[in-house]
Design a protein around this motif. Structure first.
Motif, mmCIF file in Angstrom:
data_model
loop_
_atom_site.group_PDB
_atom_site.id
_atom_site.type_symbol
_atom_site.label_atom_id
_atom_site.label_comp_id
_atom_site.label_asym_id
_atom_site.label_seq_id
_atom_site.Cartn_x
_atom_site.Cartn_y
_atom_site.Cartn_z
ATOM 1 N N ALA A 171 0.835 -1.203 0.000
ATOM 2 C CA ALA A 171 0.000 0.000 0.000
ATOM 3 C C ALA A 171 0.874 1.259 0.000
ATOM 4 O O ALA A 171 0.596 2.224 -0.723
ATOM 5 C CB ALA A 171 -0.924 -0.001 1.208
ATOM 6 N N GLU A 172 1.951 1.243 0.784
ATOM 7 C CA GLU A 172 2.861 2.390 0.830
ATOM 8 C C GLU A 172 3.529 2.595 -0.533
ATOM 9 O O GLU A 172 3.707 3.724 -0.988
ATOM 10 C CB GLU A 172 3.925 2.175 1.906
ATOM 11 N N ARG A 173 3.894 1.478 -1.139
ATOM 12 C CA ARG A 173 4.551 1.546 -2.442
ATOM 13 C C ARG A 173 3.606 2.114 -3.496
ATOM 14 O O ARG A 173 4.006 2.929 -4.341
ATOM 15 C CB ARG A 173 5.040 0.159 -2.840
ATOM 16 N N LYS A 174 2.352 1.704 -3.446
ATOM 17 C CA LYS A 174 1.340 2.202 -4.382
ATOM 18 C C LYS A 174 1.178 3.712 -4.232
ATOM 19 O O LYS A 174 1.164 4.457 -5.230
ATOM 20 C CB LYS A 174 0.005 1.492 -4.145
ATOM 21 N N ASP A 175 1.062 4.175 -2.988
ATOM 22 C CA ASP A 175 0.900 5.606 -2.734
ATOM 23 C C ASP A 175 2.130 6.385 -3.214
ATOM 24 O O ASP A 175 2.001 7.476 -3.795
ATOM 25 C CB ASP A 175 0.688 5.862 -1.240
ATOM 26 N N LEU A 176 3.312 5.827 -2.973
ATOM 27 C CA LEU A 176 4.546 6.487 -3.371
ATOM 28 C C LEU A 176 4.639 6.620 -4.887
ATOM 29 O O LEU A 176 4.932 7.700 -5.415
ATOM 30 C CB LEU A 176 5.752 5.700 -2.846
ATOM 31 N N VAL A 177 4.377 5.536 -5.601
ATOM 32 C CA VAL A 177 4.475 5.547 -7.062
ATOM 33 C C VAL A 177 3.472 6.525 -7.661
ATOM 34 O O VAL A 177 3.804 7.304 -8.563
ATOM 35 C CB VAL A 177 4.260 4.132 -7.632
ATOM 36 N N GLU A 178 2.250 6.508 -7.156
ATOM 37 C CA GLU A 178 1.235 7.418 -7.676
ATOM 38 C C GLU A 178 1.616 8.876 -7.415
ATOM 39 O O GLU A 178 1.436 9.746 -8.272
ATOM 40 C CB GLU A 178 -0.118 7.091 -7.051
ATOM 41 N N SER A 179 2.173 9.126 -6.224
ATOM 42 C CA SER A 179 2.596 10.488 -5.882
ATOM 43 C C SER A 179 3.705 10.968 -6.804
ATOM 44 O O SER A 179 3.678 12.102 -7.297
ATOM 45 C CB SER A 179 3.068 10.529 -4.428
ATOM 46 N N LEU A 180 4.681 10.107 -7.093
ATOM 47 C CA LEU A 180 5.801 10.481 -7.952
ATOM 48 C C LEU A 180 5.362 10.710 -9.392
ATOM 49 O O LEU A 180 5.837 11.629 -10.060
ATOM 50 C CB LEU A 180 6.880 9.400 -7.900
ATOM 51 N N LEU A 181 4.453 9.891 -9.871
ATOM 52 C CA LEU A 181 3.952 10.055 -11.234
ATOM 53 C C LEU A 181 3.181 11.363 -11.383
ATOM 54 O O LEU A 181 3.264 12.031 -12.417
ATOM 55 C CB LEU A 181 3.074 8.871 -11.621
ATOM 56 N N ASN A 182 2.442 11.740 -10.350
ATOM 57 C CA ASN A 182 1.732 13.018 -10.382
ATOM 58 C C ASN A 182 2.701 14.190 -10.277
ATOM 59 O O ASN A 182 2.566 15.196 -10.983
ATOM 60 C CB ASN A 182 0.707 13.077 -9.245
ATOM 61 N N LYS A 183 3.705 14.058 -9.402
ATOM 62 C CA LYS A 183 4.679 15.136 -9.206
ATOM 63 C C LYS A 183 5.448 15.426 -10.487
ATOM 64 O O LYS A 183 5.762 16.583 -10.795
ATOM 65 C CB LYS A 183 5.656 14.760 -8.083
ATOM 66 N N THR A 184 5.741 14.379 -11.263
ATOM 67 C CA THR A 184 6.518 14.542 -12.495
ATOM 68 C C THR A 184 5.640 14.651 -13.735
ATOM 69 O O THR A 184 6.129 14.591 -14.863
ATOM 70 C CB THR A 184 7.498 13.367 -12.661
ATOM 71 N N ASN A 185 4.335 14.811 -13.516
ATOM 72 C CA ASN A 185 3.377 14.998 -14.605
ATOM 73 C C ASN A 185 3.378 13.835 -15.599
ATOM 74 O O ASN A 185 3.269 14.015 -16.807
ATOM 75 C CB ASN A 185 3.664 16.314 -15.342
ATOM 76 N N LEU A 186 3.488 12.612 -15.061
ATOM 77 C CA LEU A 186 3.494 11.413 -15.901
ATOM 78 C C LEU A 186 2.300 10.492 -15.618
ATOM 79 O O LEU A 186 2.212 9.410 -16.199
ATOM 80 C CB LEU A 186 4.797 10.620 -15.671
ATOM 81 N N TRP A 187 1.401 10.929 -14.768
ATOM 82 C CA TRP A 187 0.297 10.058 -14.359
ATOM 83 C C TRP A 187 -0.522 9.573 -15.558
ATOM 84 O O TRP A 187 -0.854 8.390 -15.658
ATOM 85 C CB TRP A 187 -0.606 10.770 -13.359
ATOM 86 N N GLN A 188 -0.814 10.466 -16.474
ATOM 87 C CA GLN A 188 -1.648 10.070 -17.613
ATOM 88 C C GLN A 188 -0.931 9.109 -18.564
ATOM 89 O O GLN A 188 -1.560 8.472 -19.406
ATOM 90 C CB GLN A 188 -2.121 11.304 -18.379
ATOM 91 N N PHE A 189 0.400 9.006 -18.403
ATOM 92 C CA PHE A 189 1.180 8.102 -19.264
ATOM 93 C C PHE A 189 1.695 6.887 -18.489
ATOM 94 O O PHE A 189 2.587 6.187 -18.961
ATOM 95 C CB PHE A 189 2.373 8.858 -19.853
ATOM 96 N N ARG A 190 1.126 6.642 -17.322
ATOM 97 C CA ARG A 190 1.656 5.622 -16.413
ATOM 98 C C ARG A 190 1.634 4.212 -16.993
ATOM 99 O O ARG A 190 2.458 3.373 -16.636
ATOM 100 C CB ARG A 190 0.892 5.639 -15.083
#
Length: 295
Positions: free
Chosen positions: A109-128
């Motif tokens: 769960a921590e890993r999921k939250d971390l990865v999602e946070s990093l993808l949003n921070k680097t503006n890559l969420w839509q390309f995940r």
């Protein structure tokens, strides 16, 4: 937490002395390391990133001996090298999840939250879910920063991060680095003067393995205020001017060659005063050092 580098030396097996008594005191925030290709920037970055051993000198990060406690350093280090490979068929989400697991984030769960946070921070969420092999150069650089941020690093090293990026990607990358640098030591190694001028409150210029200038970019620029002169000449005249004056840089404008000269006084009546900038500081330091070596 600060980074202290004292009398660092590195000579390679081919006899090239890449680092010569390098000493720097780097506080939290963005720190720029500026120098031409082959100046020793990457050698310093690789040493700080625990990828190679120095011959002598000391490096401390807070109370950590960087040169002798590599595993401890790696736990709080984020590193984006000049060139890094990606697995082209793996998505950024899965790759970050894997890297986080390798870095010790074992809770799913921590890993999921971390990865999602990093993808949003680097503006890559839509390309995940897209494979890394389809990413543009700028997207790959942002992914590189995302992986470097795993583990809440106290020291982040980025080596030539904007090389090859288009202007829009470069601006986005600058904004991201500025945000990260608010609470972390971020060392930006580059040969692009404008990147340092835009991002860093502290910097150093390195040439032939030695630190030739260090300080605040504005203060360094003030140091040559009133000493930069420019003139438009024919290209064929350049050698003559280089022999007579301390020409620190040249560039083309409307097909003509414009030279910048460092001089305490107006070189001759045909020269105009030029407002000094960080590029003039850089070229004056590099030119002076190179002339000293060749003399």
């Amino acid at each position: 937490m600060g980074l202290q580098i004292s009398n660092l030396n590195k000579t390679y097996s081919n006899g090239v002395q890449a680092l010569k008594n390098v000493s720097l005191d780097i506080p939290s925030g963005m720190f720029g390391l500026l120098g031409p290709n082959g100046a020793g920037k990457s050698s310093l970055m690789r040493t700080l990133a625990t990828l190679q051993q120095a011959d002598s000198g000391t490096v401390t990060l807070g109370d950590i001996d960087v040169l002798n406690n590599k595993e401890q350093v790696r736990k709080i280090l984020g590193y984006l090298p000049q060139e890094f490979g990606v697995y082209p068929k793996i998505s950024s989400y899965n790759m970050l999840n894997h890297i986080a697991s390798l870095k010790g984030v074992s809770n799913k769960a921590e890993r999921k939250d971390l990865v999602e946070s990093l993808l949003n921070k680097t503006n890559l969420w839509q390309f995940r879910n897209k494979s890394l092999g389809t990413y543009s150069g700028g997207m790959k650089q942002r992914f590189g920063i995302a992986q470097a941020l795993i583990g809440d690093p106290k020291l982040i090293i980025v080596d030539e991060p904007t090389a090859g990026l288009d202007p829009a990607e470069r601006v986005r990358f600058h904004n991201l680095l500025s945000e990260i640098g608010e609470n972390t030591i971020v060392i930006l190694s580059t040969h692009i003067v404008e990147d340092i001028s835009n991002l860093c409150n502290n910097m150093a210029i390195i040439c032939l393995g030695e630190v030739v200038a260090k300080g605040n970019p504005i203060v360094l620029t003030e140091g040559i205020k009133g000493r930069i002169w420019k003139k438009t000449i024919e290209k064929a005249e350049l050698n003559n001017y280089q022999e007579e004056f301390q020409v620190i840089s040249t560039y083309l404008k409307s097909g003509k060659t414009v030279i910048h000269v460092l001089s305490d006084n107006q070189p001759e009546a045909s020269f105009q005063a030029s407002t000094a900038n960080l590029e003039d500081v850089y070229f004056s330091e590099i030119t002076t050092r190179m002339n000293t070596v060749s003399a």
